[in-house]
Each structure stands twice: as structure tokens, then as C-alpha cells.
Write an enzyme that holds these catalytic residues in place. Structure first.
Site, PDB file in Angstrom:
ATOM      1  N   LYS A  43      17.578  25.240 -12.776  1.00 33.22           N
ATOM      2  CA  LYS A  43      18.222  23.932 -12.575  1.00 33.22           C
ATOM      3  C   LYS A  43      17.269  22.738 -12.624  1.00 33.22           C
ATOM      4  CE  LYS A  43      21.740  24.796 -12.731  1.00 33.22           C
ATOM      5  NZ  LYS A  43      22.311  25.451 -13.973  1.00 33.22           N
ATOM      6  N   HIS A 102      12.580  31.768 -16.456  1.00 35.56           N
ATOM      7  CA  HIS A 102      12.418  31.105 -15.152  1.00 35.56           C
ATOM      8  C   HIS A 102      11.315  31.798 -14.350  1.00 35.56           C
ATOM      9  CE1 HIS A 102      15.831  28.548 -15.678  1.00 35.56           C
ATOM     10  NE2 HIS A 102      16.754  29.460 -15.512  1.00 35.56           N
ATOM     11  N   SER A 132      21.844  21.165  -7.327  1.00 36.91           N
ATOM     12  CA  SER A 132      22.342  21.668  -8.603  1.00 36.91           C
ATOM     13  C   SER A 132      22.536  23.181  -8.534  1.00 36.91           C
ATOM     14  CB  SER A 132      21.337  21.300  -9.712  1.00 36.91           C
ATOM     15  OG  SER A 132      21.737  21.814 -10.947  1.00 36.91           O
ATOM     16  N   VAL A 225      25.520  12.712 -24.184  1.00 40.53           N
ATOM     17  CA  VAL A 225      25.628  13.215 -25.565  1.00 40.53           C
ATOM     18  C   VAL A 225      25.561  14.746 -25.568  1.00 40.53           C
ATOM     19  CG1 VAL A 225      24.539  13.230 -27.856  1.00 40.53           C
ATOM     20  CG2 VAL A 225      24.691  11.093 -26.555  1.00 40.53           C
ATOM     21  N   GLY A 253      23.675  15.612 -14.114  1.00 34.16           N
ATOM     22  CA  GLY A 253      22.433  15.211 -14.778  1.00 34.16           C
ATOM     23  C   GLY A 253      21.790  13.963 -14.191  1.00 34.16           C
TER      24      GLY A 253
HETATM   25  S1  PPS Z   1      19.420  26.658 -15.871  1.00 29.48           S
HETATM   26  O1  PPS Z   1      20.732  27.315 -15.674  1.00 29.48           O
HETATM   27  O2  PPS Z   1      18.544  26.966 -14.754  1.00 29.48           O
HETATM   28  O3  PPS Z   1      18.800  26.955 -17.148  1.00 29.48           O
HETATM   29  O4  PPS Z   1      19.750  25.108 -15.796  1.00 29.48           O
HETATM   30  P1  PPS Z   1      18.846  23.903 -16.314  1.00 29.48           P
HETATM   31  O5  PPS Z   1      19.173  23.622 -17.711  1.00 29.48           O
HETATM   32  O6  PPS Z   1      17.433  24.127 -15.948  1.00 29.48           O
HETATM   33  O7  PPS Z   1      19.341  22.716 -15.385  1.00 29.48           O
HETATM   34  C1  PPS Z   1      20.670  22.285 -15.350  1.00 29.48           C
HETATM   35  C2  PPS Z   1      20.652  20.889 -14.754  1.00 29.48           C
HETATM   36  O8  PPS Z   1      20.112  19.981 -15.727  1.00 29.48           O
HETATM   37  C3  PPS Z   1      21.124  19.021 -16.037  1.00 29.48           C
HETATM   38  N1  PPS Z   1      21.007  18.592 -17.439  1.00 29.48           N
HETATM   39  C4  PPS Z   1      20.556  17.378 -17.790  1.00 29.48           C
HETATM   40  N2  PPS Z   1      20.113  16.339 -17.053  1.00 29.48           N
HETATM   41  C5  PPS Z   1      19.761  15.210 -17.712  1.00 29.48           C
HETATM   42  N3  PPS Z   1      19.827  15.082 -19.067  1.00 29.48           N
HETATM   43  C6  PPS Z   1      20.272  16.102 -19.833  1.00 29.48           C
HETATM   44  N4  PPS Z   1      20.345  15.952 -21.152  1.00 29.48           N
HETATM   45  C7  PPS Z   1      20.649  17.322 -19.204  1.00 29.48           C
HETATM   46  N5  PPS Z   1      21.135  18.510 -19.641  1.00 29.48           N
HETATM   47  C8  PPS Z   1      21.343  19.268 -18.551  1.00 29.48           C
HETATM   48  C9  PPS Z   1      22.421  19.736 -15.721  1.00 29.48           C
HETATM   49  O9  PPS Z   1      23.501  18.858 -15.629  1.00 29.48           O
HETATM   50  C10 PPS Z   1      22.037  20.402 -14.411  1.00 29.48           C
HETATM   51  O10 PPS Z   1      21.848  19.462 -13.360  1.00 29.48           O
HETATM   52  P2  PPS Z   1      23.004  18.968 -12.361  1.00 29.48           P
HETATM   53  O11 PPS Z   1      22.292  18.173 -11.313  1.00 29.48           O
HETATM   54  O12 PPS Z   1      23.650  20.180 -11.792  1.00 29.48           O
HETATM   55  O13 PPS Z   1      23.925  18.129 -13.170  1.00 29.48           O
END
Ligand code: PPS
Length: 289
Positions: A43, A102, A132, A225, A253
Site C-alpha cells: 500500500k 513486497h 490504506s 487518470v 490516493g
Molecule cells: S499493493 O496492493 O500493496 O500493491 O498496493 P499499492 O499499489 O502499493 O498501493 C495502493 C495505494 O496507492 C494508491 N494509488 C495511487 N496514489 C496516488 N497516485 C496514483 N496514481 C495511485 N495509484 C494507486 C491507491 O489508491 C492505494 O492507496 P489508498 O490510500 O488506499 O487510496
């Protein structure tokens, strides 16, 4: 959710039992020279970085980056026994491969270090990761039920969540970043100044991209996007692993969403413990907008 998985301990790290069952093959994974590893505590912006890296590698060509869902373009090492692409497909992928994990620094398969593979590490502030992760664990079948939030806060502080302690993970990579070929990126910096951080990623990968391409990549990887891009938003991910019927992977995000979850008392307990656990590192985070 009908069935719930359990965690067990592998090499001192809490992990889903179904991943632990294949640990030997995961740890003995044979990386090749030129492979790139995107490593994060869960996350922390893994998917975001995956999309950025694919666009950087392909000079910002969005059509090429829509060739397949993100989890097929860049397989997730620990899930290679539970979904496609599996170990066989990963081994058959042409070089250079880009892979997701991870795993904490001490458990990264040794072959990555032996071949001096490039590793892009993304870290995100603890309270937003916890928030998250709590929401995500409500839809991940192979993990225990995260409810109630007050218990989850304590579990997170103890490292009793999948992939273990956030504190050890972020500190471990920070301490070893100069020993290996590691680029250490912060989610909050990426949010604040995407073009600057994407430039660092491109440089690390040996790509010289003009400013207009860096700008294009920043625009294509903005949360809003990516959320509407079916090849980047996780909608096609196997339902047995992540059930998105009620909640979606691309949640908010944001930086600072922890404020919607922590009570004043939880915050006090968390901060006191944080101070202690982070007292032996120079690594610092911003958890405000
Ligand atoms: S995982 O399952 O561990 O691989 O998840 P991971 O991709 O590491 O993290 C998911 C969180 O990143 C947010 N996210 C983003 N944030 C900002 N910009 C972009 N483009 C983006 N893409 C994914 C996603 O929404 C999760 O965070 P939260 O706080 O839950 O929204």
C-alpha cells in the site's frame, strides 16, 4: 467475506499461509542480469510506480502500456503460485523483466543482488499505509479480517500484518540503499512533485527523456487518470484474491487520509510508539498534505 486466510511466520516476517507454502521457490527465484525489481511495503504506491516505470521504459507510449493489465506486465513474485503469470510464465518472459515484490531487504531473493539488479523502492508514511492497508485487508481473502480498526492499529505497530513490520521494512531498505543498486522514492514526494521524481526514475533506468515526455508520464499516472485506466486500475485482478465487488483497489490516493480513521487516543499511542521505533534512523516522512 466468506473465507479468511491466516498469517504465519517465515524468516521472522508475518505472511499469508498460502504464500508461505511456496516460500522456498519464491526465495530461490532466479533473477537475471538486467531485471528491475519494484519493491515496497504493501500500500505504498507500488502500482503507481509500476505504471510510471512501464511508461518510462516505453518512452511515454500509452498505447504500448495498455497492452495488458499491470499485474501481467509486471508479475508479483509472491503471488506466482496463486495466479497467472505464474513461475513458469515469469521464467519464460524475455529480458529485461520488471517484477513486483513486497519482500523486506533481507528476504529479497539473493539472485537479484548477485546480478546487481536495479531496485526501485517506494516508501509511504506509516499512518496512510496503515489506513490504506486496513481498507484493503477487508477485501483480501488470503489475509485475516482486519476489523476492528483499533485492533489493526496495534497489529500494525507489532508487525502482525502481511509482510511484517512497516518500520523494519522502510528502515531496512534505507540503511542498505547504498550497498545495492537501490533508488529510494517517497510516495509523498511523488505526489508533490511527480515530474521531478519521474525524472529520477528515468535517470536510474538509464533513460534520457525530454521534459514533454516526463510531463506526459506525470499526467498519465495521476490518480484520477490511472483509476479510469482498466489496464492500470486492478479491475481485472482475480476475485478470489481481491474482491472488489463493494470496494475498489484504487481508493483515494491521498496524503493525509489517516485523519479520517485515527481517534485522538489511537493517534497518541501510535505516535509514541512511532517515535520509539524510528529513533534509530535518519529516514523521515511527511504525513500531511
Ligand atoms: S499493493 O496492493 O500493496 O500493491 O498496493 P499499492 O499499489 O502499493 O498501493 C495502493 C495505494 O496507492 C494508491 N494509488 C495511487 N496514489 C496516488 N497516485 C496514483 N496514481 C495511485 N495509484 C494507486 C491507491 O489508491 C492505494 O492507496 P489508498 O490510500 O488506499 O487510496
Amino acid at each position: 467475506m466468506a473465507t479468511r486466510g491466516k498469517l504465519t511466520i517465515v524468516e521472522g516476517m508475518a505472511i499469508s499461509e498460502v504464500i508461505a507454502a511456496n516460500w522456498d521457490e519464491i526465495y530461490n527465484f532466479q533473477a537475471r542480469p538486467g531485471d528491475v525489481l519494484i519493491d515496497t511495503y504493501p500500500k505504498s504506491g507500488t502500482t503507481w510506480m509500476q505504471e510510471i516505470v512501464d511508461l518510462v521504459v516505453h518512452d511515454g507510449d500509452e498505447q504500448i502500456c495498455r497492452r495488458a493489465p499491470i499485474f501481467e506486465r509486471m508479475p508479483f513474485l509472491e503471488l506466482s503460485h496463486l495466479m497467472k503469470p505464474g513461475m513458469e510464465e515469469i521464467n519464460a518472459m524475455p529480458s529485461p523483466r520488471i517484477l513486483k515484490t513486497h519482500l523486506p531487504v533481507q528476504l529479497v531473493p539473493a539472485s537479484f543482488w548477485r546480478h546487481k539488479c536495479k531496485v526501485i523502492y517506494v516508501a509511504r508514511n506509516a499512518k496512510d499505509v496503515l489506513t490504506s492497508y486496513f481498507h484493503f485487508d477487508t477485501i483480501v481473502g488470503i489475509h485475516p479480517d482486519p476489523e476492528p480498526f483499533e485492533d489493526y492499529v496495534l497489529r500494525f505497530m507489532k508487525g502482525d500484518v502481511a509482510w511484517g513490520s512497516w518500520y523494519d521494512h522502510v528502515k531496512g531498505f534505507w540503511e542498505e540503499r547504498n550497498e545495492h543498486n537501490v533508488l529510494y522514492i517517497l510516495y509523498e514526494d511523488l505526489k508533490k512533485n511527480p515530474q521531478q521524481e519521474i525524472r529520477k526514475v528515468a535517470k536510474f533506468l538509464g533513460k534520457e527523456l525530454p521534459e514533454d515526455v516526463l510531463n506526459k508520464i506525470a499526467k498519465l499516472t495521476v490518480f484520477e487518470v490511472m483509476k479510469t485506466n482498466p489496464m492500470a486500475n486492478f479491475t481485472g485482478f482475480p476475485k478470489e484474491l481481491v474482491d472488489q465487488s463493494d470496494k475498489c483497489f484504487m481508493r483515494k490516493g491521498k496524503v493525509g487520509d489517516w485523519k479520517t480513521m485515527f481517534s485522538a487516543q489511537q493517534l497518541e499511542i501510535f505516535e509514541a510508539n512511532y517515535k520509539q521505533q524510528m529513533s534509530n534512523t535518519t529516514l523521515t516522512f511527511s504525513d500531511k498534505i
